[in-house]
Write an enzyme that holds these catalytic residues in place. Structure first.
Site, mmCIF file in Angstrom:
data_model
loop_
_atom_site.group_PDB
_atom_site.id
_atom_site.type_symbol
_atom_site.label_atom_id
_atom_site.label_comp_id
_atom_site.label_asym_id
_atom_site.label_seq_id
_atom_site.Cartn_x
_atom_site.Cartn_y
_atom_site.Cartn_z
ATOM 1 C CD GLU A 90 -3.047 -1.206 0.441
ATOM 2 O OE1 GLU A 90 -3.162 -0.300 -0.405
ATOM 3 O OE2 GLU A 90 -3.876 -2.118 0.593
ATOM 4 C CB CYS A 178 -12.122 -2.809 -18.582
ATOM 5 S SG CYS A 178 -13.646 -2.391 -19.439
ATOM 6 C CB CYS A 181 -16.844 -1.046 -17.450
ATOM 7 S SG CYS A 181 -17.298 -2.222 -18.749
HETATM 8 ZN ZN ZN Z 1 -15.403 -3.668 -18.533
#
Ligand code: ZN
Ligand code: ADP
Length: 207
Positions: A90, A178, A181
């Site tokens: 992190e 992605c 999206c």
């Molecule tokens: Zn996607």
């Protein structure tokens, strides 16, 4: 990454979105270093105590003991001079000094293995990871699976509204998406970045 002769230090960075397997990969590399009888120390930021206070925990529940620090410089104060391999999870929560600390460690002969988010919930480069990528000897960019369409995913989609850059959590709060999206939502009162505005104006080719 294999191990180097003559105590030559270096920096290797594992980056990508949430759920892409960064912690798993970090744990795998650090376990291999231990098998090779290297002296390993592992650090994680205090901000991320959601699953365990003294371990790195992956989403598949792989675990590795880690020391909790508030920022990069605290790594130096906790460092055992005999340590050969320094793991950091992190890194995006470690603060800007992390870059300098990683350089100092590598310059003094340590193998530094760093995992962190390379972009934030708006898709912007997430400091200090971009600088670490520029200075590293080795970079691994991991991809998750898009929860909308199943394609390889480089984005961390925030599912709840918040104006804070950092909202710590996992399933339910975030999912992998992605490029197509991903919806970089702008919380109220936060200035929209030019690239986001451009994105809204440009019609998608598929529609
Ligand atoms: Zn996607
Ligand atoms: P990171 O540290 O990048 O958040 P972890 O190493 O903690 O990732 O977890 C990776 C694991 O999460 C994968 O091996 C897989 O079992 C699980 N997982 C859950 N959701 C996804 C997803 N959308 N894409 C890929 N792996 C996922």
């Amino acid at each position: 990454m294999d191990f180097l002769v003559n105590n030559t230090g270096w920096i290797e960075v594992i980056c990508g979105p949430m759920f892409s397997g960064k912690s798993e990969e970090l744990i795998r590399r650090l376990r291999r270093a231990r098998i090779a009888r290297r002296r390993v120390q592992v650090f994680k930021p205090a901000i991320d105590l959601r699953y365990s206070a003294d371990e790195i925990v992956s989403h598949t529940d792989a675990r590795l003991k880690a020391e909790v620090v508030n920022n990069g410089p605290e790594i130096l104060t906790r460092l055992d001079w005999r340590t050969q391999v320094v793991g950091v999870d992190e890194a995006n929560f470690m603060g800007p000094e992390m870059v300098d600390i990683a350089q100092q460690l590598a310059d003094s002969g340590k193998q530094v293995v760093i995992a962190g988010l390379d972009t934030d919930y708006l898709g912007r480069p997430f400091p200090p990871v971009p600088d670490l990528l520029a200075l590293a000897e080795s970079i691994t960019k991991m991809l998750a699976i898009c929860m909308r369409c199943g394609n390889p995913a480089k984005h961390t989609q925030r599912l709840v509204e918040s104006e804070d850059l950092i909202v710590v959590g996992a399933s339910g709060l975030y999912e992998a998406r992605c490029r197509r999206c991903f919806e970089p939502g702008i919380p109220p009162h936060q200035e929209e970045l030019p690239f986001v505005t451009a994105m809204r104006r440009a019609p998608s080719h598929s529609e």
